[in-house]
Scaffold this motif. Structure first.
Motif, PDB file in Angstrom:
ATOM      1  N   ILE A   8      44.127  46.512  35.268  1.00 42.87           N
ATOM      2  CA  ILE A   8      44.012  46.480  36.729  1.00 42.87           C
ATOM      3  C   ILE A   8      44.896  47.588  37.276  1.00 42.87           C
ATOM      4  CG2 ILE A   8      44.459  45.117  38.814  1.00 42.87           C
ATOM      5  CD1 ILE A   8      43.855  42.614  37.169  1.00 42.87           C
ATOM      6  N   LYS A   9      44.276  48.552  37.944  1.00 37.95           N
ATOM      7  CA  LYS A   9      45.007  49.719  38.440  1.00 37.95           C
ATOM      8  C   LYS A   9      45.224  49.578  39.939  1.00 37.95           C
ATOM      9  CE  LYS A   9      42.695  52.522  34.911  1.00 37.95           C
ATOM     10  NZ  LYS A   9      41.817  53.707  34.663  1.00 37.95           N
ATOM     11  N   ASN A  10      46.488  49.443  40.292  1.00 39.17           N
ATOM     12  CA  ASN A  10      46.848  49.218  41.693  1.00 39.17           C
ATOM     13  C   ASN A  10      47.731  50.378  42.159  1.00 39.17           C
ATOM     14  OD1 ASN A  10      47.626  48.026  44.197  1.00 39.17           O
ATOM     15  ND2 ASN A  10      49.398  47.107  43.185  1.00 39.17           N
ATOM     16  N   ARG A  11      47.081  51.400  42.697  1.00 41.05           N
ATOM     17  CA  ARG A  11      47.814  52.628  43.059  1.00 41.05           C
ATOM     18  C   ARG A  11      48.398  52.519  44.460  1.00 41.05           C
ATOM     19  NH1 ARG A  11      43.228  54.193  40.311  1.00 41.05           N
ATOM     20  NH2 ARG A  11      43.484  55.661  38.576  1.00 41.05           N
ATOM     21  N   SER A  12      49.280  51.544  44.642  1.00 47.10           N
ATOM     22  CA  SER A  12      49.870  51.335  45.971  1.00 47.10           C
ATOM     23  C   SER A  12      51.372  51.561  45.910  1.00 47.10           C
ATOM     24  CB  SER A  12      49.589  49.918  46.451  1.00 47.10           C
ATOM     25  OG  SER A  12      50.242  49.686  47.679  1.00 47.10           O
ATOM     26  N   GLU A  46      39.619  47.907  36.430  1.00 51.30           N
ATOM     27  CA  GLU A  46      39.167  47.935  37.827  1.00 51.30           C
ATOM     28  C   GLU A  46      40.269  48.503  38.696  1.00 51.30           C
ATOM     29  OE1 GLU A  46      39.586  43.787  40.096  1.00 51.30           O
ATOM     30  OE2 GLU A  46      38.299  43.689  38.346  1.00 51.30           O
ATOM     31  N   ASP A  47      39.854  49.154  39.773  1.00 51.78           N
ATOM     32  CA  ASP A  47      40.785  49.722  40.737  1.00 51.78           C
ATOM     33  C   ASP A  47      40.921  48.770  41.911  1.00 51.78           C
ATOM     34  OD1 ASP A  47      41.440  52.365  39.662  1.00 51.78           O
ATOM     35  OD2 ASP A  47      39.308  52.776  39.889  1.00 51.78           O
ATOM     36  N   VAL A  48      42.154  48.513  42.309  1.00 49.54           N
ATOM     37  CA  VAL A  48      42.394  47.704  43.499  1.00 49.54           C
ATOM     38  C   VAL A  48      42.415  48.656  44.702  1.00 49.54           C
ATOM     39  CG1 VAL A  48      43.981  46.095  44.647  1.00 49.54           C
ATOM     40  CG2 VAL A  48      43.775  46.080  42.149  1.00 49.54           C
ATOM     41  N   LYS A  49      41.664  48.312  45.717  1.00 45.12           N
ATOM     42  CA  LYS A  49      41.647  49.128  46.936  1.00 45.12           C
ATOM     43  C   LYS A  49      43.075  49.179  47.499  1.00 45.12           C
ATOM     44  CE  LYS A  49      39.182  49.116  51.396  1.00 45.12           C
ATOM     45  NZ  LYS A  49      40.193  48.745  52.393  1.00 45.12           N
ATOM     46  N   THR A  50      43.457  50.353  48.049  1.00 50.00           N
ATOM     47  CA  THR A  50      44.832  50.489  48.545  1.00 50.00           C
ATOM     48  C   THR A  50      44.860  50.809  50.038  1.00 50.00           C
ATOM     49  OG1 THR A  50      44.922  52.841  48.043  1.00 50.00           O
ATOM     50  CG2 THR A  50      45.685  51.332  46.326  1.00 50.00           C
ATOM     51  N   HIS A  51      46.077  50.821  50.556  1.00 48.32           N
ATOM     52  CA  HIS A  51      46.280  51.049  51.987  1.00 48.32           C
ATOM     53  C   HIS A  51      47.397  52.077  52.162  1.00 48.32           C
ATOM     54  CE1 HIS A  51      45.931  50.171  56.149  1.00 48.32           C
ATOM     55  NE2 HIS A  51      45.398  48.972  55.996  1.00 48.32           N
ATOM     56  N   ASN A  52      47.441  53.067  51.255  1.00 45.54           N
ATOM     57  CA  ASN A  52      48.588  53.994  51.246  1.00 45.54           C
ATOM     58  C   ASN A  52      48.707  54.825  52.518  1.00 45.54           C
ATOM     59  OD1 ASN A  52      49.362  53.095  48.760  1.00 45.54           O
ATOM     60  ND2 ASN A  52      48.301  54.684  47.622  1.00 45.54           N
ATOM     61  N   THR A  75      47.657  40.502  48.583  1.00 44.17           N
ATOM     62  CA  THR A  75      46.500  39.589  48.625  1.00 44.17           C
ATOM     63  C   THR A  75      45.358  40.165  47.777  1.00 44.17           C
ATOM     64  OG1 THR A  75      47.185  38.850  50.817  1.00 44.17           O
ATOM     65  CG2 THR A  75      44.921  38.364  50.167  1.00 44.17           C
ATOM     66  N   ARG A  76      45.167  41.477  47.846  1.00 46.77           N
ATOM     67  CA  ARG A  76      44.120  42.118  47.028  1.00 46.77           C
ATOM     68  C   ARG A  76      44.448  42.022  45.538  1.00 46.77           C
ATOM     69  NH1 ARG A  76      44.264  47.378  50.638  1.00 46.77           N
ATOM     70  NH2 ARG A  76      42.791  46.822  52.285  1.00 46.77           N
ATOM     71  N   VAL A  77      45.718  42.274  45.203  1.00 49.26           N
ATOM     72  CA  VAL A  77      46.137  42.186  43.797  1.00 49.26           C
ATOM     73  C   VAL A  77      45.965  40.751  43.303  1.00 49.26           C
ATOM     74  CG1 VAL A  77      48.106  42.403  42.207  1.00 49.26           C
ATOM     75  CG2 VAL A  77      47.727  44.147  43.963  1.00 49.26           C
ATOM     76  N   CYS A  78      46.350  39.798  44.123  1.00 42.77           N
ATOM     77  CA  CYS A  78      46.194  38.374  43.808  1.00 42.77           C
ATOM     78  C   CYS A  78      44.731  38.059  43.477  1.00 42.77           C
ATOM     79  CB  CYS A  78      46.670  37.531  44.994  1.00 42.77           C
ATOM     80  SG  CYS A  78      46.291  35.779  44.871  1.00 42.77           S
ATOM     81  N   ALA A  79      43.820  38.520  44.316  1.00 39.22           N
ATOM     82  CA  ALA A  79      42.385  38.248  44.123  1.00 39.22           C
ATOM     83  C   ALA A  79      41.884  38.860  42.814  1.00 39.22           C
ATOM     84  CB  ALA A  79      41.589  38.801  45.311  1.00 39.22           C
ATOM     85  N   SER A  80      42.340  40.066  42.522  1.00 40.11           N
ATOM     86  CA  SER A  80      41.912  40.758  41.305  1.00 40.11           C
ATOM     87  C   SER A  80      42.426  40.050  40.051  1.00 40.11           C
ATOM     88  CB  SER A  80      42.420  42.201  41.349  1.00 40.11           C
ATOM     89  OG  SER A  80      42.118  42.867  40.158  1.00 40.11           O
ATOM     90  N   LEU A  94      48.689  47.785  36.145  1.00 39.69           N
ATOM     91  CA  LEU A  94      49.436  49.037  36.281  1.00 39.69           C
ATOM     92  C   LEU A  94      49.563  49.289  37.771  1.00 39.69           C
ATOM     93  CD1 LEU A  94      47.531  51.104  33.542  1.00 39.69           C
ATOM     94  CD2 LEU A  94      49.633  49.779  33.262  1.00 39.69           C
ATOM     95  N   SER A  95      50.786  49.157  38.275  1.00 43.17           N
ATOM     96  CA  SER A  95      50.981  49.214  39.724  1.00 43.17           C
ATOM     97  C   SER A  95      51.865  50.389  40.120  1.00 43.17           C
ATOM     98  CB  SER A  95      51.621  47.920  40.231  1.00 43.17           C
ATOM     99  OG  SER A  95      50.634  46.920  40.374  1.00 43.17           O
ATOM    100  N   GLY A  96      51.926  50.629  41.418  1.00 42.53           N
ATOM    101  CA  GLY A  96      52.843  51.611  41.986  1.00 42.53           C
ATOM    102  C   GLY A  96      54.209  50.982  42.140  1.00 42.53           C
ATOM    103  N   ASP A  97      54.498  50.496  43.353  1.00 42.83           N
ATOM    104  CA  ASP A  97      55.824  49.897  43.568  1.00 42.83           C
ATOM    105  C   ASP A  97      55.810  48.413  43.214  1.00 42.83           C
ATOM    106  OD1 ASP A  97      56.019  48.067  46.112  1.00 42.83           O
ATOM    107  OD2 ASP A  97      54.640  49.675  46.659  1.00 42.83           O
ATOM    108  N   HIS A  98      57.023  47.842  43.091  1.00 43.22           N
ATOM    109  CA  HIS A  98      57.183  46.497  42.534  1.00 43.22           C
ATOM    110  C   HIS A  98      56.810  45.357  43.487  1.00 43.22           C
ATOM    111  CE1 HIS A  98      59.603  44.596  38.954  1.00 43.22           C
ATOM    112  NE2 HIS A  98      58.409  44.068  39.098  1.00 43.22           N
ATOM    113  N   SER A  99      56.535  45.675  44.760  1.00 44.38           N
ATOM    114  CA  SER A  99      56.104  44.590  45.662  1.00 44.38           C
ATOM    115  C   SER A  99      54.807  43.949  45.154  1.00 44.38           C
ATOM    116  CB  SER A  99      55.904  45.108  47.092  1.00 44.38           C
ATOM    117  OG  SER A  99      54.857  46.067  47.147  1.00 44.38           O
ATOM    118  N   SER A 100      54.030  44.718  44.382  1.00 43.63           N
ATOM    119  CA  SER A 100      52.761  44.231  43.814  1.00 43.63           C
ATOM    120  C   SER A 100      52.927  42.966  42.984  1.00 43.63           C
ATOM    121  CB  SER A 100      52.167  45.304  42.909  1.00 43.63           C
ATOM    122  OG  SER A 100      53.093  45.595  41.860  1.00 43.63           O
ATOM    123  N   ALA A 101      54.111  42.788  42.387  1.00 45.41           N
ATOM    124  CA  ALA A 101      54.329  41.655  41.483  1.00 45.41           C
ATOM    125  C   ALA A 101      54.118  40.324  42.193  1.00 45.41           C
ATOM    126  CB  ALA A 101      55.735  41.715  40.895  1.00 45.41           C
TER     127      ALA A 101
END
Length: 320
Positions: A8-12, A46-52, A75-80, A94-101
């Motif tokens: 899961i790629k979360n480029r946020s 899969e790519d998680v949509k971001t809001h950068n 919320t998007r990461v949670c759903a994925s 695989l995330s950007g910053d640690h808030s994703s956790a």
């Protein structure tokens, strides 16, 4: 049945204080390509949509920067994570910053609401601030406060606007209502850069922190076994690996908040491998690789990829 991995790629990176960790995923992929590895062709992703782009917004809350967008991203990461766990995948996030956790933990809990979740947090930082206590307002320092649903109001320094409070409450209730993990089921490895408000929480909540010196002095296997004994009543485990848990002088400064005197990559691999061998791990996350800050080319991403390759092999090893 051996786990089937899904990347899961979360480029946020909007929860961080410095831009650039959104490029961490691509930096790891480049590291793989440069090593002629076909790792990223081996697994579905899969790519998680971001809001950068929200980084350009005029900041409304200085105590929790871009919180409404970070809440949306979690919320998007949670759903994925939820969708992939339900489909019997083993998510490697695989995330950007640690808030994703927070999103990842919420996704796990949404699938296993009745199970006790244990969290192993491998990081230089405690990430226990809330918007009420944070000196920086950067939400990548807050995911665990939201996950354990403890605002640490004893150490409050910030007065929050109602909309910030609302977004923070929303963050604490992503996936399912309330705390996702109990403080007693949280273990730190490598935390060494904390503020007083966090130190008070660690003491009050009796959160165990295996510092680098202790792990080396007492022995890595001994410390990990002790941590796993502490979490033995947990049904499932999640491992969060922040690359700043590694020694910035030894490895690289390619992360948002580098801290010296950390682990090396072989220690990280050994810690994670031993935890995976419990067969309780349901998800692993890699965060905070920032190639824009790397003082050694793409060294941080190359090192993270080395860890990723090793631990993936351990995940897919057939075990008794």
């Amino acid at each position: 049945m051996e786990p089937v991995i899904k990347l899961i790629k979360n480029r946020s990176d909007i929860g961080a204080g410095t831009r650039g960790s959104d490029m961490g995923v691509d930096a790891i992929e480049i590291a793989a390509i440069n090593q002629n590895s076909d790792y990223f062709n081996q697994f579905p992703f899969e790519d998680v949509k971001t809001h950068n782009e929200s980084v350009y917004d005029k900041n409304r809350s200085t105590f929790a920067k871009r919180i409404e967008h970070v809440a949306e991203q979690c919320t998007r990461v949670c759903a994925s994570v939820k969708k992939n766990l339900e489909a019997n995948f083993f998510p490697i996030v695989l995330s950007g910053d640690h808030s994703s956790a927070l999103g990842t933990i919420s996704g796990i809990k949404a699938v296993y609401p009745e199970q006790k979740l244990g969290v192993i947090w491998i990081d230089a930082h405690a990430d226990l601030h809330s918007p009420y206590t944070s000196p920086s307002g950067n939400i990548h320092g807050m995911p665990l406060a939201a996950a354990i649903a403890d605002d640490n109001l004893d150490c409050q320094i910030n007065e929050l606007a109602p909309e910030t409070q609302h977004s923070w409450e929303e963050m604490k209730n992503i996936g399912c209502k309330g705390a996702k993990v109990l403080a007693e089921n949280l273990v730190y490895f490598g935390v060494r850069d904390t503020e007083e408000a966090e130190n008070k929480q660690i003491e009050k909540l009796k959160i165990r922190n295996y510092k680098v010196a202790e792990v080396r002095y007492r022995g890595l296997k001994t410390c990990v076994k002790e941590a796993l004994d502490k979490l033995s009543n947990c049904d499932i485990l999640y491992i969060s690996f922040d690359v700043d848990s590694m020694d910035c002088d030894l490895i690289s400064y390619g992360t948002g908040t580098p801290v010296p005197r950390g682990f090396d990559q072989y220690e990280i691999i050994a810690i994670v491998d031993q935890i995976i061998e419990t067969n309780k791990v349901v998800c692993i996350e890699f965060v905070e690789i920032n190639p824009l800050l790397d003082n050694k080319g793409n060294k941080m991403a190359e090192t993270a990829f080395e860890v990723l390759e090793h631990i993936t092999a351990t995940v897919i090893l057939p075990r008794e």
